[in-house]
Design a protein around this motif. Sequence first.
Motif, PDB file in Angstrom:
ATOM      1  N   LEU A  88      14.680 -14.190  -6.179  1.00  0.00           N
ATOM      2  CA  LEU A  88      13.424 -14.816  -5.738  1.00  0.00           C
ATOM      3  C   LEU A  88      13.317 -14.861  -4.220  1.00  0.00           C
ATOM      4  O   LEU A  88      12.243 -14.619  -3.658  1.00  0.00           O
ATOM      5  N   ASN A  91      12.449 -11.206  -3.055  1.00  0.00           N
ATOM      6  CA  ASN A  91      11.156 -10.670  -3.481  1.00  0.00           C
ATOM      7  C   ASN A  91       9.985 -11.568  -3.101  1.00  0.00           C
ATOM      8  O   ASN A  91       8.954 -11.076  -2.613  1.00  0.00           O
ATOM      9  N   VAL A  92      10.114 -12.874  -3.321  1.00  0.00           N
ATOM     10  CA  VAL A  92       9.036 -13.778  -2.938  1.00  0.00           C
ATOM     11  C   VAL A  92       8.909 -13.829  -1.418  1.00  0.00           C
ATOM     12  O   VAL A  92       7.798 -13.826  -0.865  1.00  0.00           O
ATOM     13  N   GLY A 117       6.779 -11.219  -6.215  1.00  0.00           N
ATOM     14  CA  GLY A 117       8.076 -11.838  -6.427  1.00  0.00           C
ATOM     15  C   GLY A 117       8.522 -12.004  -7.853  1.00  0.00           C
ATOM     16  O   GLY A 117       9.717 -12.181  -8.116  1.00  0.00           O
ATOM     17  N   GLU A 149      13.178 -17.229 -12.949  1.00  0.00           N
ATOM     18  CA  GLU A 149      11.812 -16.879 -12.547  1.00  0.00           C
ATOM     19  C   GLU A 149      10.779 -17.715 -13.303  1.00  0.00           C
ATOM     20  O   GLU A 149       9.788 -18.164 -12.723  1.00  0.00           O
ATOM     21  N   THR A 294       8.869  -3.509  -2.866  1.00  0.00           N
ATOM     22  CA  THR A 294       9.436  -4.053  -4.100  1.00  0.00           C
ATOM     23  C   THR A 294      10.639  -3.235  -4.551  1.00  0.00           C
ATOM     24  O   THR A 294      11.650  -3.797  -5.018  1.00  0.00           O
TER      25      THR A 294
END
Length: 392
Positions: A88, A91-92, A117, A149, A294
């Motif tokens: 997280l 990606n976030v 994310g 997630e 990503t």
Amino acid sequence: MGGAFLAAAVLARLGGRIGLPTIPLFILAGILLGPHTPGIVLVADPHDLEILSLLGLVLLLFYLGLEFHVDDLKTGGRRMALAGGAYLTLNVGAGLGFGFALGWGTSEALVLAGVLGISSSAIVTKVLVDTGRLGNPETKPILGIIVVEDIFLALYLAALQPVLSGADSLASAAPAAGKAFGFLLLLAAAARWGTRVVGRLIATKDNELLVISFLGAAVLVAGISEWFGVADAIGAFMVGLMLGGTRSGPRIRKLVHPLRDAFGAIFFFAFGLSIDPGDLPSVVWPVLIAVALTLLMNVLAGMTAARIYGFGPGPAANIATALLARGEFALILATMAAGAGLDERLAPFIAGYVLVLAVLGPLAAGRSGLLARVLPSGRTGRVAEPEPVGRA
């Protein structure tokens, strides 16, 4: 509606022959047969399917709640939290930075953070089944990351709701956020300690009555959740979490499966109806940059999770590619953004981004060995024996 179901089914059957997942094909069917594309128009106004689309969303999250088990958090413990947190964070965090770099606005950046994310639980599970990796040692961290997630998404959507509702300051957003978090905590407490009572209330030997009962509970709590400022889908998720731990849980999972598939298809189809292909060229470069970002973040997250669990480059590549696809959660955020009147470029961007990764993810997972060849060989520790999967 009949045409929508059949069109989605035909495209999905054709795509299935070459290994494509159904979600992007359902969206594509909506785009091709919607009001923005020349040719046959099955639904002239996307709002005609709005209620059915929302029902599909509720059932998707309700089913995920049924598949989630609180015991999953205890299994793996610290390593699962570390792997999920690392995924997280990468990606976030990258999604938030990308959103601000685009300059579309702060609310838009917060939406993009969630879009970039969060993986698609539906596609990830299908990938694991199709590739025969449910018994692999690296499947446990993959499913653990999905669990983390899911929890993050529930909290994130609750926090995002007052922001998207137009609160113009922290002080004005605080009461709405407090009400949302309070109701979310109430649902969590009911899921944790009220399972036995809920199980007695829902229990019946008649499948017809059971379907009516759990469907009514999911939709009612979803509606109440929305009134409290919590996303309706999260309310449905919490109902699924409660019912999944009851004795009726296995029967409910079996009975809701066809409902989830049918109305879930309408949800994705309806999202496609709202997309104007003419808008996609304006977001081609942002989509390509987001996809590349990503890919990079997933490789880094896969390597990090593999190191935490003591795996080598092969499992690291499997983790990175299995979690690559984006799907239903990105579309949930797109729906919220559209309702909040945010930048109109968000919808075509999310549609293009989801389409690319929903196709690329399963294809990359099937060829993860190519990625494993170029990953550095880290220190390989003791590899755990395959364990039964509780979230498949």
